[in-house]
Design an enzyme around this catalytic site. Structure first.
Site, short mmCIF file in Angstrom:
data_model
loop_
_atom_site.label_atom_id
_atom_site.label_comp_id
_atom_site.label_asym_id
_atom_site.label_seq_id
_atom_site.Cartn_x
_atom_site.Cartn_y
_atom_site.Cartn_z
N LYS A 200 0.88 -1.16 0.00
CA LYS A 200 0.00 0.00 0.00
C LYS A 200 0.92 1.21 0.00
O LYS A 200 1.63 1.48 0.97
CB LYS A 200 -0.92 0.04 1.22
CG LYS A 200 -1.80 1.30 1.19
CD LYS A 200 -2.56 1.51 2.46
CE LYS A 200 -2.34 2.85 3.13
NZ LYS A 200 -2.18 4.05 2.34
N GLY A 257 5.59 3.97 10.62
CA GLY A 257 4.77 5.19 10.69
C GLY A 257 4.42 5.52 12.12
O GLY A 257 5.21 5.29 13.04
N ARG A 259 2.41 5.67 15.84
CA ARG A 259 2.01 4.66 16.82
C ARG A 259 0.54 4.30 16.60
O ARG A 259 0.17 3.12 16.64
CB ARG A 259 2.21 5.20 18.25
CG ARG A 259 2.02 4.10 19.28
CD ARG A 259 1.92 4.59 20.72
NE ARG A 259 3.08 5.27 21.24
CZ ARG A 259 3.43 5.25 22.54
NH1 ARG A 259 2.75 4.55 23.41
NH2 ARG A 259 4.46 5.93 22.96
N GLU A 281 7.04 -0.58 12.95
CA GLU A 281 8.04 0.28 13.57
C GLU A 281 7.35 1.61 13.78
O GLU A 281 6.87 2.22 12.83
CB GLU A 281 9.24 0.40 12.63
CG GLU A 281 10.42 1.07 13.26
CD GLU A 281 11.06 2.03 12.30
OE1 GLU A 281 11.48 1.62 11.22
OE2 GLU A 281 11.10 3.22 12.64
N CYS A 318 13.11 8.27 12.22
CA CYS A 318 12.65 7.53 13.40
C CYS A 318 13.74 7.49 14.45
O CYS A 318 13.48 7.20 15.62
CB CYS A 318 12.22 6.13 13.01
SG CYS A 318 13.15 5.48 11.65
P1 NAP Z 1 0.89 7.24 9.50
O1 NAP Z 1 -0.18 8.24 9.68
O2 NAP Z 1 1.05 6.24 10.55
O3 NAP Z 1 0.63 6.54 8.10
C1 NAP Z 1 1.44 5.47 7.62
C2 NAP Z 1 0.59 4.53 6.80
O4 NAP Z 1 -0.33 3.87 7.66
C3 NAP Z 1 -0.25 5.24 5.75
O5 NAP Z 1 -0.37 4.40 4.63
C4 NAP Z 1 -1.60 5.39 6.43
O6 NAP Z 1 -2.66 5.48 5.53
C5 NAP Z 1 -1.67 4.11 7.25
N1 NAP Z 1 -2.51 4.31 8.42
C6 NAP Z 1 -2.48 5.33 9.29
N2 NAP Z 1 -3.42 5.18 10.24
C7 NAP Z 1 -4.06 4.03 9.95
C8 NAP Z 1 -5.13 3.32 10.56
N3 NAP Z 1 -5.75 3.79 11.66
N4 NAP Z 1 -5.55 2.18 10.00
C9 NAP Z 1 -4.94 1.70 8.89
N5 NAP Z 1 -3.92 2.32 8.27
C10 NAP Z 1 -3.48 3.47 8.80
O7 NAP Z 1 2.30 7.93 9.32
P2 NAP Z 1 2.71 9.14 8.37
O8 NAP Z 1 1.62 9.47 7.42
O9 NAP Z 1 3.99 8.76 7.82
O10 NAP Z 1 2.99 10.34 9.34
C11 NAP Z 1 2.10 10.75 10.34
C12 NAP Z 1 2.81 10.77 11.67
O11 NAP Z 1 3.41 9.49 11.91
C13 NAP Z 1 3.98 11.72 11.79
O12 NAP Z 1 3.59 13.01 12.10
C14 NAP Z 1 4.78 11.08 12.88
O13 NAP Z 1 4.26 11.43 14.12
C15 NAP Z 1 4.59 9.61 12.68
N6 NAP Z 1 5.72 8.95 11.98
C16 NAP Z 1 6.66 8.36 12.73
C17 NAP Z 1 7.71 7.71 12.09
C18 NAP Z 1 8.76 7.03 12.87
O14 NAP Z 1 9.62 6.44 12.25
N7 NAP Z 1 8.74 7.06 14.17
C19 NAP Z 1 7.80 7.67 10.71
C20 NAP Z 1 6.81 8.29 9.97
C21 NAP Z 1 5.77 8.91 10.63
P3 NAP Z 1 -3.31 6.93 5.26
O15 NAP Z 1 -2.25 7.72 4.59
O16 NAP Z 1 -4.49 6.68 4.43
O17 NAP Z 1 -3.65 7.46 6.63
#
Ligand code: NAP
Length: 540
Positions: A200, A257, A259, A281, A318
């Protein structure tokens, strides 16, 4: 690449690799039916062509059916065939690298050298796994020979090897559009293991995803593999993502992504009639311990180097150092003064997406109300800009506050000033699981470092001395993992050779006729593997 790369020259090359705005399902370009999404250039603040459309449940069905169909033939390939396939993906990515770099720079706002390096890391990972396959110990071959005369009971012939789990769902990460996305570490390790992959893609970089997916699909075709070995879908996480994770043909999930996103996938996978492993992760604030001797001799140097690590890539790693822990001293004061000065000269830099920039700004706002502001970077220049921030607090406040312990994704960090070494240990004990823990120590700090080390082993996947956590080497000994919430499964790594183990399971073969035994555990060692025979490693 003969001429030096510039974004303009690469944009021209990109035109030659025209994007279609389609998903790729089992080798076939397919248009979505749902929400329209476009790549967004956070540096220029403008949307990019073409339009992509999210897929729906029928696309998940097609991709998963094709992956399940492909599994029997794909898992029957030899290590050499899969190694050659991974190398073909790397070669195909290199062949489009100019167009790919141009699109990834535009879609991520990350600087050209960073994205250029990420192409190298991506192809390097694929080749690392090719090497892992050829080396052969991934098979985990063991043979306990029959002991027919053993009393009171004879022992049968028992042999063991690893086999792939089945089709794997991979969620592309926003912050590594190449190395942790469509052909990133999760995909490379799953394909190496013999698992078809359904990705995805992340909406933050659909064009980059399409280009890489074409490179993989071309390699599938060139290698004569079943088309369902690889598919790329676009769609909303809670909708298409959950449909994918709950499809009964998917047998494991790789994710990087937030938590909340990771936990949603873990919950969905655990609630299936057949629960499956999710390697998520998620969140880590990567504590850095500054010990007294190191601070006394080079507090100011450490302050400047820390800001370099904190602000790299707008802090969107991360492994970003989000927490600094030290005992109060003149050396710590020198560290803080130097860090504040370096920070004040740090320019605002674009973040990956407007959403990520908004969540960074609200994380910094929350810290502003809960800790002392030490310094900030230069002011923002646009709606996606990251303005670095450094805060300080005391140990009791840190230990009693969820806000102070939460990850703020971006260039924000918090210094915890401790009164003495015991308080520093209490902070170390109080933190959640982490991807990394860093220690800066001089010779005079050896006893203190020795006391910390056993504690840090329980908290982090990687412990490093006298460096900075950003920059993860892709190699055989790397661990990019750690106790929850750094990951959902601390027994594994998502970077490095051991990542393949996440997608394998052991099978024991007891008294199986010799003519039916897989070659990895056959008599005569036809694959010339190192095997554990009756407890001893041997190549016999
Ligand atoms: P994300 O919101 O967790 O999204 C990553 C993937 O997971 C996307 O494909 C997203 O789809 C999917 N997803 C998110 N919530 C979901 C749910 N409830 N059910 C199913 N799939 C879900 O991460 P991001 O877009 O990369 O960034 C958002 C935040 O994540 C950042 O602001 C940061 O806080 C955190 N982040 C942390 C790290 C790390 O390595 N620690 C890395 C990246 C991001 P959609 O796009 O459709 O929501």
């Amino acid at each position: 690449m003969d001429a030096p790369l510039t974004v303009d020259s690469m944009t021209a090359t990109l035109a030659a690799n025209t994007l279609t705005g389609q998903m790729i399902i089992a080798g076939t370009p397919v248009s979505g039916t749902g929400e329209q999404v476009r790549g967004f250039d956070p540096s220029a603040g403008k949307s990019l062509e073409p339009v992509y459309q999210h897929g729906d449940a029928s696309h998940v069905e097609t991709a998963c059916a094709a992956a399940a169909d492909a599994f029997a033939a794909y898992r029957a390939t030899t290590s050499e065939q899969r190694a050659t396939f991974l190398e073909a993906i790397a070669t195909n990515i290199e062949a489009i690298s100019e167009a790919l770099i141009a699109r990834a720079v535009a879609e991520s706002g990350l600087p050209l050298p960073r994205i250029t390096g990420e192409v190298g890391r991506t192809t390097g990972q694929l080749r690392l796994f090719a090497g892992v396959l050829r080396e052969g110990s991934w098979n985990g071959a063991r043979i306990d020979t029959a002991l027919p005369d053993r009393t009171p009971l004879p022992r049968p012939d028992i042999r063991q090897r690893f086999i792939p789990l089945g089709p794997v769902a991979v969620f592309g990460a926003s912050n590594f559009p190449l190395a942790f996305s469509v052909a990133g570490g999760d995909t490379a390790s799953a394909l190496a293991a013999g698992c078809p992959v359904v990705v995805k893609g992340h909406d933050a970089h659909p064009g980059t995803s399409e280009l890489v997916a074409r490179a993989i699909s071309d390699a599938v075709r060139q290698s004569g593999l079943p088309a369902g070995t690889f598919s790329l879908l676009f769609g909303s996480g809670p909708d298409l993502g959950i449909t994918l994770v709950t499809d009964p043909r998917i047998k494991a999930v790789g994710f990087t992504g937030s938590r909340s996103g990771g936990l949603a996938l873990v919950a969905a996978a655990a609630a299936r009639p057949e629960p499956i492993p999710v390697y998520a992760e998620m969140s880590s604030i990567n504590p850095v311990f500054l010990l007294d001797g190191a601070l006394a001799t080079r507090g100011d140097d450490l302050g400047r180097a820390f800001v370099g690590s904190l602000t790299m890539g707008s802090g969107q790693f991360c492994t970003n150092p989000g927490l600094v822990i030290a005992v109060d001293s003149p050396g710590l004061d020198a560290f803080i003064v130097a860090a504040r000065e370096a920070l004040s000269a740090a320019p605002a830099t674009p973040m990956l997406t407007p959403n990520i920039a908004r969540s960074y700004a609200s994380g910094v706002d929350a810290l502003t109300g809960s800790a002392d502001l030490v310094g900030r970077g230069e002011g923002p220049t646009g709606e996606t800009s990251c303005r670095a921030a450094l805060f300080a607090t005391d140990a009791p406040s840190f230990l009693n506050s969820e806000v102070l312990q939460a990850e703020v994704f971006g260039s924000s960090s918090l210094i915890v000033r401790c009164t003495d070494s015991d308080e520093m240990h209490a902070v170390a004990e109080g933190i959640e699981g982490q991807l990394t823990a860093t220690v800066h120590a001089d010779d005079s700090d050896v006893d203190e470092a020795g006391r910390l080390l056993p504690l840090l082993e329980l908290k982090a996947g990687r412990i490093l001395f006298d460096g900075w956590p950003t920059g993860v080497e892709v190699c055989h000994a790397m661990v990019h993992g750690g106790p929850f919430p750094a990951t959902s499964d601390s027994r594994s790594t998502s970077v490095g050779a051991r990542a393949i183990e996440r997608f394998l399971r052991p099978v024991a073969y007891q008294s199986v006729p010799k003519s039916l035994l897989p070659s990895a555990i056959a008599d005569g060692n036809p694959e010339n593997l190192w095997r554990r025979i009756d407890g001893q490693l041997t190549q016999d």
